[in-house]
Design an enzyme around this catalytic site. Structure first.
Site, PDB file in Angstrom:
ATOM      1  N   PRO A 159       0.778  -1.245   0.000  1.00 63.84           N
ATOM      2  CA  PRO A 159       0.000   0.000   0.000  1.00 63.84           C
ATOM      3  C   PRO A 159       0.810   1.297   0.000  1.00 63.84           C
ATOM      4  O   PRO A 159       0.811   2.045   0.980  1.00 63.84           O
ATOM      5  CB  PRO A 159      -0.848  -0.140   1.265  1.00 63.84           C
ATOM      6  CG  PRO A 159       0.007  -0.943   2.189  1.00 63.84           C
ATOM      7  CD  PRO A 159       0.762  -1.907   1.303  1.00 63.84           C
ATOM      8  N   CYS A 160       1.420   1.596  -1.129  1.00 64.58           N
ATOM      9  CA  CYS A 160       2.144   2.862  -1.248  1.00 64.58           C
ATOM     10  C   CYS A 160       1.192   4.055  -1.176  1.00 64.58           C
ATOM     11  O   CYS A 160       1.624   5.173  -0.910  1.00 64.58           O
ATOM     12  CB  CYS A 160       2.997   2.891  -2.512  1.00 64.58           C
ATOM     13  SG  CYS A 160       2.125   2.426  -4.002  1.00 64.58           S
TER      14      CYS A 160
END
Length: 164
Positions: A132-133
């Site tokens: 989850p950037c």
């Protein structure tokens, strides 16, 4: 043999490439874009289109239905330098509904001074939103960039409850 599929989401089509039950690429820019970003060894493998990818498609359905912890059940693999690997591990530990800054990401990955390298690792992440950037924001709280556009990042953060 690799499997590819397109997964419909409320924010657009999410393309996926998996090596059996290990996700090696995901993103909102199409399978061709993902293939162009694969490492040489993966890119040489035969790619077969599939209606769905067992386990991974189910866990993604659960995520978009509101079970944010379901992403933790997806096994991933992507090539990268040691620091990038450390950054991606840290990102997977950020709970849904939370964000951290690029500076905090660099610190948690083991190098306070490597803020730019942490940002580069975010940009090189080939498995979004599973790694989850989108949960990484600027120090002042501004959303910052996202490879699939700020609107997608904002939607994901709203979906997870990080934005009102």
């Amino acid at each position: 043999m690799l499997l590819s599929t397109n997964f419909k989401t409320p924010v657009g089509e999410l393309s996926l490439i998996a090596d059996e039950d290990i996700l090696i690429a995901a993103g909102f820019s199409g399978v061709a874009n993902l293939i162009s970003r694969l490492d040489a060894q993966s890119a040489e493998q035969k790619l077969s289109k599939s209606f769905r990818i067992p386990i991974i498609s189910d866990l993604l359905s659960d995520y978009f239905d509101g079970d944010f912890n379901s992403l933790n059940g997806i096994r991933t693999r992507q090539p990268g330098a040691k620091f990038s690997q450390d950054v991606w591990k840290v990102m997977r530990k950020i709970p849904a509904g939370m964000t951290i800054s690029y500076a905090e990401l660099a610190k948690r990955a083991g190098s306070v001074a490597a803020v730019r390298a942490a940002g580069t690792a975010c940009g090189n992440n080939l498995i979004a939103p599973i790694i989850p950037c989108h949960r990484i924001v600027k120090s002042g709280g501004a959303l910052g960039n996202y490879g699939y556009g700020v609107k997608v990042k904002e939607w994901l953060l709203r979906h997870e409850g990080a934005l009102k």
